[in-house]
Design a protein around this motif. Structure first.
Motif, PDB file in Angstrom:
ATOM      1  N   ALA A  38       0.894  -1.113   0.069  1.00  0.00           N
ATOM      2  CA  ALA A  38      -0.126  -0.240   0.080  1.00  0.00           C
ATOM      3  C   ALA A  38       0.758   1.360  -0.107  1.00  0.00           C
ATOM      4  O   ALA A  38       0.530   2.226  -0.666  1.00  0.00           O
ATOM      5  N   VAL A  39       1.959   1.338   0.849  1.00  0.00           N
ATOM      6  CA  VAL A  39       2.960   2.285   0.916  1.00  0.00           C
ATOM      7  C   VAL A  39       3.560   2.437  -0.448  1.00  0.00           C
ATOM      8  O   VAL A  39       3.662   3.709  -1.053  1.00  0.00           O
ATOM      9  N   GLY A  54      14.303  -7.040   7.277  1.00  0.00           N
ATOM     10  CA  GLY A  54      13.603  -5.958   6.070  1.00  0.00           C
ATOM     11  C   GLY A  54      13.189  -4.913   6.614  1.00  0.00           C
ATOM     12  O   GLY A  54      13.155  -4.430   7.852  1.00  0.00           O
ATOM     13  N   GLU A  55      12.569  -4.000   5.896  1.00  0.00           N
ATOM     14  CA  GLU A  55      12.222  -2.762   5.965  1.00  0.00           C
ATOM     15  C   GLU A  55      10.877  -2.677   6.560  1.00  0.00           C
ATOM     16  O   GLU A  55      10.035  -3.511   6.280  1.00  0.00           O
ATOM     17  N   THR A  56      10.432  -1.718   7.558  1.00  0.00           N
ATOM     18  CA  THR A  56       9.174  -1.741   8.091  1.00  0.00           C
ATOM     19  C   THR A  56       8.268  -1.121   7.148  1.00  0.00           C
ATOM     20  O   THR A  56       9.003   0.092   6.298  1.00  0.00           O
ATOM     21  N   ALA A 112       8.090   4.073   3.948  1.00  0.00           N
ATOM     22  CA  ALA A 112       7.442   5.469   3.587  1.00  0.00           C
ATOM     23  C   ALA A 112       8.088   6.493   3.683  1.00  0.00           C
ATOM     24  O   ALA A 112       8.266   7.517   2.931  1.00  0.00           O
ATOM     25  N   VAL A 113       9.175   6.409   4.570  1.00  0.00           N
ATOM     26  CA  VAL A 113      10.156   7.573   4.836  1.00  0.00           C
ATOM     27  C   VAL A 113      11.132   7.686   3.938  1.00  0.00           C
ATOM     28  O   VAL A 113      11.459   8.759   3.179  1.00  0.00           O
ATOM     29  N   ARG A 114      11.594   6.380   3.522  1.00  0.00           N
ATOM     30  CA  ARG A 114      12.574   6.299   2.221  1.00  0.00           C
ATOM     31  C   ARG A 114      11.936   6.938   1.168  1.00  0.00           C
ATOM     32  O   ARG A 114      12.516   7.661   0.071  1.00  0.00           O
ATOM     33  N   ARG A 115      10.521   6.927   0.747  1.00  0.00           N
ATOM     34  CA  ARG A 115       9.956   7.082  -0.507  1.00  0.00           C
ATOM     35  C   ARG A 115       9.563   8.782  -0.267  1.00  0.00           C
ATOM     36  O   ARG A 115       8.932   9.235  -1.259  1.00  0.00           O
TER      37      ARG A 115
END
Length: 106
Positions: free
Chosen positions: A58-59, A86-88, A93-96
């Motif tokens: 969804a993110v 793995g990423e949470t 969302a922060v990275r994007r």
């Protein structure tokens, strides 16, 4: 419901395409399909073969309403596989740089 034809999610089902229906619905923002799948027994926190849960998708798809729906139905903001590091969904969302999604997940 005819239980002998009901798909029951397992940690590592052999049919990954079947198992990841909720992931694809989340990526597409298809809340109607997500609701149907969850009602049929799909786990909102099931990891796929690359250690992502439906909320990650969804993110990725920038599907704010789908992410909100998943959270309302028990999705874990900090879902990740420790053994895979793995990423949470939140860090994803922060990275994007999706500020509204970050705010929702916080």
């Amino acid at each position: 419901m005819d239980h002998k034809h009901r798909w029951v999610p397992m940690p590592y089902p052999e049919d990954w395409f079947e198992a990841e229906q909720l992931h694809r619905a989340a990526l597409d923002g298809d809340i109607g399909e997500m609701a149907k799948l969850v009602a049929d027994g799909f786990d909102v926190n099931l990891f796929d073969d690359i250690s992502r849960a439906p909320l990650h998708y969804a993110v990725e798809g920038e599907q704010y309403k789908a992410a909100q729906w998943l959270l309302d139905h028990g999705a874990e903001v900090n879902a990740h596989k420790k053994d895979m590091i793995g990423e949470t969904p939140l860090s994803f969302a922060v990275r994007r740089d999706y500020v509204e999604m970050v705010e929702l997940l916080l």
